[in-house]
Write a protein that holds these residues in place. Sequence first.
Motif, PDB file in Angstrom:
ATOM      1  N   ASP A 196       0.787  -1.386  -0.134  1.00 39.59           N
ATOM      2  CA  ASP A 196      -0.155  -0.176   0.039  1.00 39.59           C
ATOM      3  C   ASP A 196       0.900   1.187   0.038  1.00 39.59           C
ATOM      4  N   LEU A 197       1.923   1.087   0.708  1.00 39.27           N
ATOM      5  CA  LEU A 197       2.780   2.510   0.805  1.00 39.27           C
ATOM      6  C   LEU A 197       3.530   2.623  -0.694  1.00 39.27           C
ATOM      7  N   PHE A 203       8.891   5.555  -1.046  1.00 41.43           N
ATOM      8  CA  PHE A 203       9.986   4.827  -1.561  1.00 41.43           C
ATOM      9  C   PHE A 203      10.230   3.637  -0.373  1.00 41.43           C
ATOM     10  N   LEU A 204      10.225   2.469  -0.807  1.00 43.75           N
ATOM     11  CA  LEU A 204      10.985   1.565  -0.134  1.00 43.75           C
ATOM     12  C   LEU A 204      11.903   0.715  -0.722  1.00 43.75           C
ATOM     13  N   PHE A 221       8.614  -7.270   0.187  1.00 48.95           N
ATOM     14  CA  PHE A 221       8.895  -7.110   1.781  1.00 48.95           C
ATOM     15  C   PHE A 221       9.341  -8.378   2.438  1.00 48.95           C
ATOM     16  N   ARG A 222       9.035  -9.458   2.235  1.00 50.27           N
ATOM     17  CA  ARG A 222       9.357 -10.769   2.790  1.00 50.27           C
ATOM     18  C   ARG A 222      10.801 -10.951   2.353  1.00 50.27           C
ATOM     19  N   ARG A 223      10.968 -10.937   1.158  1.00 55.43           N
ATOM     20  CA  ARG A 223      12.464 -11.320   0.874  1.00 55.43           C
ATOM     21  C   ARG A 223      13.448 -10.219   1.476  1.00 55.43           C
ATOM     22  N   TRP A 224      13.061  -8.921   1.195  1.00 54.09           N
ATOM     23  CA  TRP A 224      13.888  -8.046   1.540  1.00 54.09           C
ATOM     24  C   TRP A 224      14.425  -7.954   3.172  1.00 54.09           C
ATOM     25  N   ALA A 225      13.056  -8.308   4.090  1.00 58.42           N
ATOM     26  CA  ALA A 225      13.232  -8.452   5.585  1.00 58.42           C
ATOM     27  C   ALA A 225      14.121  -9.678   5.730  1.00 58.42           C
TER      28      ALA A 225
END
Length: 159
Positions: free
Chosen positions: A131-132, A138-139, A146-150
């Motif tokens: 959503d962001l 910017f992420l 997200f999951r992979r990055w985290a």
Amino acid sequence: MGVLKFLAGDRPVVFPESVERELKSQVHYHPALHQVLDAGWITVDRSNDMGFLAAFAGYEQRLVADGRNRGECGVLALGKTRGFEVVLDDSVPRTIAEEEHIRVTATLPLLCSAIREGQLTVRMVEALADDLISGKYFLPFGPGGFRRWAQEEGHIEYE
């Protein structure tokens, strides 16, 4: 907004008047910002004491370009003069905070901490991150990333 309120818990959420001005200047383009400006659980700090103003001016010399980043200056000044933990996502202001021993974090580490503490699930944060991103936030990853990055950053364990 709901996630922020939930994560804040009993802790006060405060932002400086410079952030309020930035939000007000953008509300015409992003009407959802009214939610932030009208939230009764968020306090706007309208500091005008000399310590705050001096800190703000120092950060302003380092950070403001083309009239931008005044909000970050106010956040840093509050952290420096009030001892607040600050949340900054931009790397340059975050680096300044670290150099000056201001307690600092960013949005994604806050969310990952909430996952580790069982307050949020990975799936919830994945949806929030997407959503962001769809709102032009910017992420360091794209939609669905997200999951992979985290996991790669060591913020959450592999599931």
